[in-house]
Design a protein around this motif. Structure first.
Motif, PDB file in Angstrom:
ATOM      1  N   ALA A  90      41.380  53.982  43.146  1.00  0.00           N
ATOM      2  CA  ALA A  90      40.211  54.330  43.953  1.00  0.00           C
ATOM      3  C   ALA A  90      39.114  53.276  43.839  1.00  0.00           C
ATOM      4  CB  ALA A  90      39.674  55.689  43.541  1.00  0.00           C
ATOM      5  N   GLU A  91      38.948  52.693  42.658  1.00  0.00           N
ATOM      6  CA  GLU A  91      37.875  51.716  42.470  1.00  0.00           C
ATOM      7  C   GLU A  91      38.265  50.707  41.404  1.00  0.00           C
ATOM      8  OE1 GLU A  91      35.299  54.721  39.639  1.00  0.00           O
ATOM      9  OE2 GLU A  91      34.827  54.538  41.753  1.00  0.00           O
ATOM     10  N   VAL A  92      37.664  49.531  41.509  1.00  0.00           N
ATOM     11  CA  VAL A  92      37.911  48.428  40.577  1.00  0.00           C
ATOM     12  C   VAL A  92      36.580  48.100  39.911  1.00  0.00           C
ATOM     13  CG1 VAL A  92      38.626  46.019  40.375  1.00  0.00           C
ATOM     14  CG2 VAL A  92      39.785  47.527  41.984  1.00  0.00           C
ATOM     15  N   LEU A  93      36.612  47.943  38.603  1.00  0.00           N
ATOM     16  CA  LEU A  93      35.407  47.595  37.859  1.00  0.00           C
ATOM     17  C   LEU A  93      35.214  46.084  37.923  1.00  0.00           C
ATOM     18  CD1 LEU A  93      33.146  48.610  36.039  1.00  0.00           C
ATOM     19  CD2 LEU A  93      34.641  48.230  34.091  1.00  0.00           C
ATOM     20  N   LEU A 103      31.134  48.801  40.707  1.00  0.00           N
ATOM     21  CA  LEU A 103      32.386  49.373  41.173  1.00  0.00           C
ATOM     22  C   LEU A 103      32.665  48.902  42.594  1.00  0.00           C
ATOM     23  CD1 LEU A 103      32.093  53.008  39.833  1.00  0.00           C
ATOM     24  CD2 LEU A 103      33.421  51.120  38.895  1.00  0.00           C
ATOM     25  N   LEU A 104      33.880  48.429  42.795  1.00  0.00           N
ATOM     26  CA  LEU A 104      34.340  47.978  44.098  1.00  0.00           C
ATOM     27  C   LEU A 104      35.395  48.970  44.579  1.00  0.00           C
ATOM     28  CD1 LEU A 104      34.671  45.780  46.331  1.00  0.00           C
ATOM     29  CD2 LEU A 104      36.344  44.697  44.827  1.00  0.00           C
ATOM     30  N   ARG A 105      35.257  49.439  45.800  1.00  0.00           N
ATOM     31  CA  ARG A 105      36.250  50.371  46.328  1.00  0.00           C
ATOM     32  C   ARG A 105      37.610  49.697  46.395  1.00  0.00           C
ATOM     33  NH1 ARG A 105      34.732  51.866  51.747  1.00  0.00           N
ATOM     34  NH2 ARG A 105      36.831  52.681  51.772  1.00  0.00           N
ATOM     35  N   GLY A 171      36.138  39.180  39.837  1.00  0.00           N
ATOM     36  CA  GLY A 171      35.829  38.812  38.464  1.00  0.00           C
ATOM     37  C   GLY A 171      36.885  39.253  37.471  1.00  0.00           C
ATOM     38  N   LEU A 172      38.129  39.273  37.895  1.00  0.00           N
ATOM     39  CA  LEU A 172      39.226  39.718  37.037  1.00  0.00           C
ATOM     40  C   LEU A 172      39.846  38.527  36.317  1.00  0.00           C
ATOM     41  CD1 LEU A 172      40.931  42.117  39.584  1.00  0.00           C
ATOM     42  CD2 LEU A 172      39.481  42.771  37.656  1.00  0.00           C
ATOM     43  N   ASP A 173      40.249  38.749  35.076  1.00  0.00           N
ATOM     44  CA  ASP A 173      40.950  37.703  34.339  1.00  0.00           C
ATOM     45  C   ASP A 173      42.333  37.472  34.925  1.00  0.00           C
ATOM     46  OD1 ASP A 173      38.814  37.391  32.639  1.00  0.00           O
ATOM     47  OD2 ASP A 173      39.570  38.876  31.212  1.00  0.00           O
ATOM     48  N   ARG A 174      42.982  38.562  35.299  1.00  0.00           N
ATOM     49  CA  ARG A 174      44.317  38.466  35.869  1.00  0.00           C
ATOM     50  C   ARG A 174      44.524  39.589  36.868  1.00  0.00           C
ATOM     51  NH1 ARG A 174      49.015  39.607  32.947  1.00  0.00           N
ATOM     52  NH2 ARG A 174      49.029  41.839  32.848  1.00  0.00           N
ATOM     53  N   LEU A 175      45.376  39.353  37.820  1.00  0.00           N
ATOM     54  CA  LEU A 175      45.742  40.349  38.819  1.00  0.00           C
ATOM     55  C   LEU A 175      47.252  40.256  39.044  1.00  0.00           C
ATOM     56  CD1 LEU A 175      44.913  42.522  40.863  1.00  0.00           C
ATOM     57  CD2 LEU A 175      44.518  40.704  42.522  1.00  0.00           C
ATOM     58  N   PRO A 176      48.026  40.943  38.186  1.00  0.00           N
ATOM     59  CA  PRO A 176      49.480  40.884  38.362  1.00  0.00           C
ATOM     60  C   PRO A 176      49.894  41.565  39.673  1.00  0.00           C
ATOM     61  CG  PRO A 176      48.894  42.434  36.622  1.00  0.00           C
ATOM     62  CD  PRO A 176      47.636  41.787  37.078  1.00  0.00           C
TER      63      PRO A 176
END
Length: 192
Positions: A90-93, A103-105, A171-176
């Motif tokens: 639902a959301e990404v920090l 919070l990003l939808r 701003g994520l370190d990784r996105l598998p």
């Protein structure tokens, strides 16, 4: 689809309960029911002893009752498992640097990823779903490739452009990501 099924089922159940409950209340308050209605007056029961025992002696009755109840139980278990299973995030920090974050939808990030993936050379359609936790999201990507596209090139472009942009902007370190590639169906080309 699940939200549509939920709304339809809840609407039908609510309507049935409203009609039956309202009619029982109206008859209990003294209103005269129509001649075709299930019970006739305030002191009448909904199902008499004769109605409840009408088909017990027939051979088809108990197998039918058991089959209907089994179907109802299976539908209820399916519905409950579908409710408990969360398919999408639902959301990404997003780390903002001030210690609180934003919070990003999840749907917004999915839509951006889908748009960037569909803009890549050789990709006809794309579908993206975010799963996992809000501080460690994962992407499930489905790509439908055009007939001339090379799968390796499309995968390389996806990881170096669309996924990298999403990772940097959130701003994520990784996105598998798990990527499923399919080719669009087309006629065989003639060789002359």
């Amino acid at each position: 689809m699940l939200s549509t099924v939920n709304r339809v089922v809840l609407g039908l159940v609510g309507l049935a309960l409203l009609v039956v409950g309202g009619s029982v209340l109206a008859i209990g308050l003294g209103l005269k029911p129509p001649s075709w209605w299930v019970h006739d007056g305030r002191h009448d029961v909904l199902l008499s002893d004769a109605d409840r025992a009408r088909w017990r002696g027939d051979g088809w009755w108990w197998p039918t009752v058991i089959a209907v109840l089994a179907v109802c139980v299976l539908l209820a278990v399916w519905w409950l498992s579908a409710q408990l299973r969360r398919r999408r995030l639902a959301e990404v920090l997003v780390e903002t640097g001030d210690g609180e974050g934003a919070l990003l939808r999840g749907r917004a990030l999915e839509n951006v990823l889908t748009g960037e993936a569909e803009a890549l050379d050789g990709v006809e359609r794309a579908q993206v779903a975010l799963t996992g936790r809000r501080n460690a999201p994962q992407a499930r990507v489905g790509l439908v490739l055009e007939p001339h596209a090379a799968p390796g090139d499309a995968l390389q472009l996806l990881s170096s452009q669309a996924l990298e942009h999403a990772r940097d902007s959130a701003g994520l370190d990784r996105l598998p990501a798990t990527v499923r590639l399919r080719a669009v169906k087309h006629r065989a080309e003639r060789v002359s």
